[in-house]
Design a protein around this motif. Structure first.
Motif, short mmCIF file in Angstrom:
data_model
loop_
_atom_site.label_atom_id
_atom_site.label_comp_id
_atom_site.label_asym_id
_atom_site.label_seq_id
_atom_site.Cartn_x
_atom_site.Cartn_y
_atom_site.Cartn_z
N CYS A 105 0.86 -1.19 0.00
CA CYS A 105 0.00 0.00 0.00
C CYS A 105 0.90 1.24 0.00
O CYS A 105 1.97 1.23 0.60
N LYS A 106 0.42 2.29 -0.66
CA LYS A 106 1.28 3.46 -0.87
C LYS A 106 1.66 4.16 0.43
O LYS A 106 2.75 4.68 0.56
N ASP A 107 0.72 4.19 1.37
CA ASP A 107 0.98 4.90 2.63
C ASP A 107 0.10 4.34 3.74
O ASP A 107 -0.72 3.44 3.50
N ILE A 131 6.01 -1.69 7.84
CA ILE A 131 5.85 -0.30 7.42
C ILE A 131 7.22 0.24 7.06
O ILE A 131 8.16 0.14 7.85
N SER A 132 7.36 0.78 5.84
CA SER A 132 8.59 1.49 5.49
C SER A 132 8.20 2.75 4.75
O SER A 132 7.02 2.98 4.46
N ASP A 133 9.16 3.60 4.44
CA ASP A 133 8.86 4.83 3.72
C ASP A 133 8.28 4.51 2.34
O ASP A 133 7.48 5.27 1.81
N LYS A 134 8.71 3.37 1.77
CA LYS A 134 8.30 3.05 0.41
C LYS A 134 6.93 2.42 0.31
O LYS A 134 6.23 2.58 -0.69
N ARG A 135 6.57 1.64 1.33
CA ARG A 135 5.28 0.96 1.25
C ARG A 135 4.91 0.34 2.59
O ARG A 135 5.76 0.10 3.44
N VAL A 136 3.61 0.07 2.73
CA VAL A 136 3.08 -0.61 3.90
C VAL A 136 2.52 -1.94 3.41
O VAL A 136 1.75 -1.97 2.44
N ILE B 108 3.14 5.52 15.23
CA ILE B 108 3.64 4.56 14.24
C ILE B 108 5.10 4.18 14.52
O ILE B 108 5.47 3.01 14.46
N GLU B 109 5.91 5.19 14.84
CA GLU B 109 7.34 4.93 15.06
C GLU B 109 7.56 3.93 16.19
O GLU B 109 8.34 2.98 16.06
N ILE B 128 0.78 -5.47 13.15
CA ILE B 128 0.00 -4.32 13.62
C ILE B 128 -1.46 -4.61 13.31
O ILE B 128 -1.82 -4.89 12.17
N LYS B 129 -2.31 -4.57 14.35
CA LYS B 129 -3.72 -4.95 14.16
C LYS B 129 -4.62 -3.76 13.87
O LYS B 129 -5.67 -3.92 13.26
N SER B 130 -4.25 -2.58 14.36
CA SER B 130 -5.07 -1.40 14.06
C SER B 130 -4.27 -0.13 14.30
O SER B 130 -3.31 -0.12 15.08
N ILE B 131 -4.67 0.93 13.59
CA ILE B 131 -4.01 2.23 13.71
C ILE B 131 -5.09 3.28 13.89
O ILE B 131 -6.03 3.35 13.10
N SER B 132 -4.98 4.08 14.95
CA SER B 132 -5.87 5.23 15.09
C SER B 132 -5.03 6.41 15.55
O SER B 132 -3.84 6.26 15.83
#
Lengths: 193, 193
Positions: A105-107, A131-136, B108-109, B128-132
């Motif tokens: 995914c893009k972000d 998660i990286s800068d390039k993609r998730v 996120i970090e 990672i199961k969820s992000i808010s």
């Protein structure tokens, strides 16, 4: 290199893999649907399977496990019994693996949307794997699974009637898992908005 | 309400749960270690278990499944056989569930750091199961699991010797999974830096 270049390169490799028959037929329409959407591309996929593995006890299982048989179609009793003839050493484990996809995914925002659609469609074991800068990377996964040791070192500890029950049970769970996958696939257009 | 207020409230509830004996003894030192670090707090946990479930075929399994027995210690053959006496109807499924933790991360970090430490320590099914906006939930999980249907509607389709093998196999996998969990727990201090 940016997301779009990565996507282009990955889709070229996917084209080759499809031509070589390395991609599950049934999942190709789903891959196409995802790859049509700007912020996403698929990096790997499996429509789910039933199989039997031999897993060594003392050697590295990553390197030395081997399939006695694996089937992406709904295997028959005969296919199962024939595969078991090749047993040799180590744990003999019958498995049903859920359908699985990995989607770049893009972000974070686009990953969240993909993950939430999957969870809400019933693919409850889905998650973000990296998660990286390039993609998730989002992993699409159901909670359906079978992991059953049935013997060791060439010996089976259950009878044929049980093996038939185990196969029927696993095929029915695999079928259910694929239905849920399709429910999600049919809603992918919502991500275009 | 911010992350710190949420953390404070959650840890008060954790204290109560510990006093009521609702939290696995063995996992409490790990929870304390995580909750000492500013950007994290635990929201749920289990040290892993072996058990037998009865899962209805026609009713909602979420509502109507029931445990015939479940053990966070390494169960004995007798405990297993006694639990099976209570079988009644539906699929009878023997399971080994991996240790699992859910950790709220401030952003996120901090979630990335927690996830990467887990993966590198061998907890390969972590994600990672969820992000808010308020928090990111990381799930800590090994790849070890057993999911074995052994009968249905009050009837067991395997013999006692197989059940002993299945229990030994599952206890040894649970032990291995806990070793990997401890390997990760012993490295948690790295997240303080």
């Amino acid at each position: 290199m940016g997301f779009l270049e990565d996507k282009k390169r990955t889709l070229m490799n996917l084209e080759l893999a499809i031509r070589e028959g390395l991609v599950d037929e049934e999942i190709i329409p789903i891959l196409n649907k995802i790859n049509e959407i700007d912020n996403y591309y698929t990096t790997s996929s499996c429509i789910g399977r039933v199989g039997i593995m031999e897993i060594p006890k003392d050697k590295n299982p990553k390197l030395y496990s081997r399939w006695l048989g694996k089937w992406h179609h709904y295997a028959s009793y005969d296919e199962l019994f024939n595969a078991l003839k090749n047993k040799k050493e180590g744990y003999i484990v019958f498995v049903m693996n859920s359908p699985i996809l990995h989607i770049a995914c893009k972000d974070i925002e686009s990953a969240k949307k993909m993950l939430e659609l999957a969870i809400h469609s019933g693919l409850k074991a889905s998650s973000i794997k990296s998660i990286s800068d390039k993609r998730v990377i989002v992993e699409i996964l159901t909670t359906y699974k079978v992991d059953t040791p049935i013997g060791e070192d060439g010996e089976i500890f259950v009878d044929n009637n049980y093996l038939k029950f185990l196969l029927d049970y696993s095929n029915s769970k695999l079928k259910r898992a694929r239905e849920i996958l399709m429910r999600w696939a049919n809603r992918l257009d919502e991500l275009k908005k």
